[in-house]
Enzyme design. Structure first.
Site: not given
Length: 314
Positions: A81, A112
């Site tokens: 954004e 992870e």
């Protein structure tokens, strides 16, 4: 010894599967509000982190996010954004996502745990003291994220750790630890819920304050946005009109003269004689519109006296 709060199974939700749909969602809504309260309690830490990051970015530093699973995806959303909303150079925004780009569509659970991969990715960035790495992990102990943060700190970069469990490796190794003390999840261990809501809110707050400090907002307006579609072009007109206190016609004319660039258009609408002089005012004030407008107002020799005829009458 109790386990991490993010893995805790609360007695409050033991019989949730027997409740009505309305009651289930009411419980979820109540805990989501508690998650936001946890962010409010971390405001001082978030503010300190944002100020430090903005200081580095003003020197050309990069904002690097590191995350895994839903935490990494939230970081990716926040990062995507920033160029369009605030005009931040995409080269200054980096996302390290466990499992790489493919993890945006299919989260690989083993990724992870790959701290070595995180270390390699951080090393490849060649971080400096102007850069900052923000590590996001609900548990605060995700190996990929902890490794990325440790390596960034070793390279001399600023580090921010965001986690929902206290006294965890991510927070202990961060220059700016941010504890989001969210309540136990309604579904134990489902940290995309309370922890995820808190992370999304915290990232929104962090990046918004960074953008404000970088001079990309004025009067609550997005003055450095990229107006590359019809909706945003209409918004750009409204932004210039509101920031320069002129009508829409004057704002459109200023944007035309500024080739669609909002900041210089504001200066042109406010009276700068030329695009070159508008850009010079902005450059001399580090791109800060408020300071540039004040300088313009104080320097009649560089103002266009005809511009005042387009100002709104109050």
């Amino acid at each position: 010894m109790s386990g991490p709060r993010t893995e805790e199974a609360s007695d409050l939700y033991r019989d949730i599967d027997t409740l009505s749909g309305v009651d289930v969602l009411s419980l979820i809504a109540a805990t989501q509000r508690e998650a936001i309260d946890a962010v409010a309690n971390a405001v001082p830490e978030l503010a300190g982190a944002a100020e430090a990051i903005a200081s580095g970015m003003r020197r050309g530093g990069r904002l690097v996010y590191a995350g895994a699973g839903s935490s990494g995806l939230l970081a990716q959303v926040d990062a995507l954004e920033l160029p369009g909303t605030y005009g931040i150079d995409p080269e200054q925004i980096v996302v390290l996502l466990a499992g790489g780009r493919e993890a945006m569509f299919d989260i690989p659970s083993k990724a992870e745990d790959d701290g070595d991969m995180a270390a390699q990715e951080v090393a490849a960035l060649g971080l400096t003291s102007a850069d900052c790495l923000v590590g996001i992990s609900a548990s605060g102990s995700t190996p990929y994220v902890v490794s990325a943060l440790r390596c960034a700190r070793h390279a001399g970069a600023l580090t921010v750790g965001i986690a929902s469990n206290p006294e965890t490796p991510l927070l202990q190794n961060a220059d700016h630890p941010v504890l989001l003390a969210t309540p136990p999840e309604v579904i134990a261990g489902s940290t995309r819920m309370n922890a995820g809501t808190a992370q999304k809110c915290a990232l929104n707050m962090l990046s918004t304050l960074i953008a404000i400090r970088l001079g990309h907002t004025f009067r609550g307006l997005m003055v450095n946005m990229q107006a590359d579609n019809e909706k945003l072009r209409r918004r750009a007109v409204a932004v210039v009109a509101g920031a320069a206190d002129v009508d829409a016609a004057a704002a459109r004319e200023a944007l035309k003269r500024a080739h669609g660039s909002v900041k210089p258009a504001i200066l042109l609408a406010a009276g700068a004689k030329s695009l070159e002089k508008a850009e010079a005012f902005l450059k001399s004030r580090g791109g800060d519109v408020r300071d540039a407008l004040a300088a313009l107002a104080a320097d009649d020799s560089k103002a266009d006296p005809t511009a005042v005829t387009n100002h709104r009458r109050t």
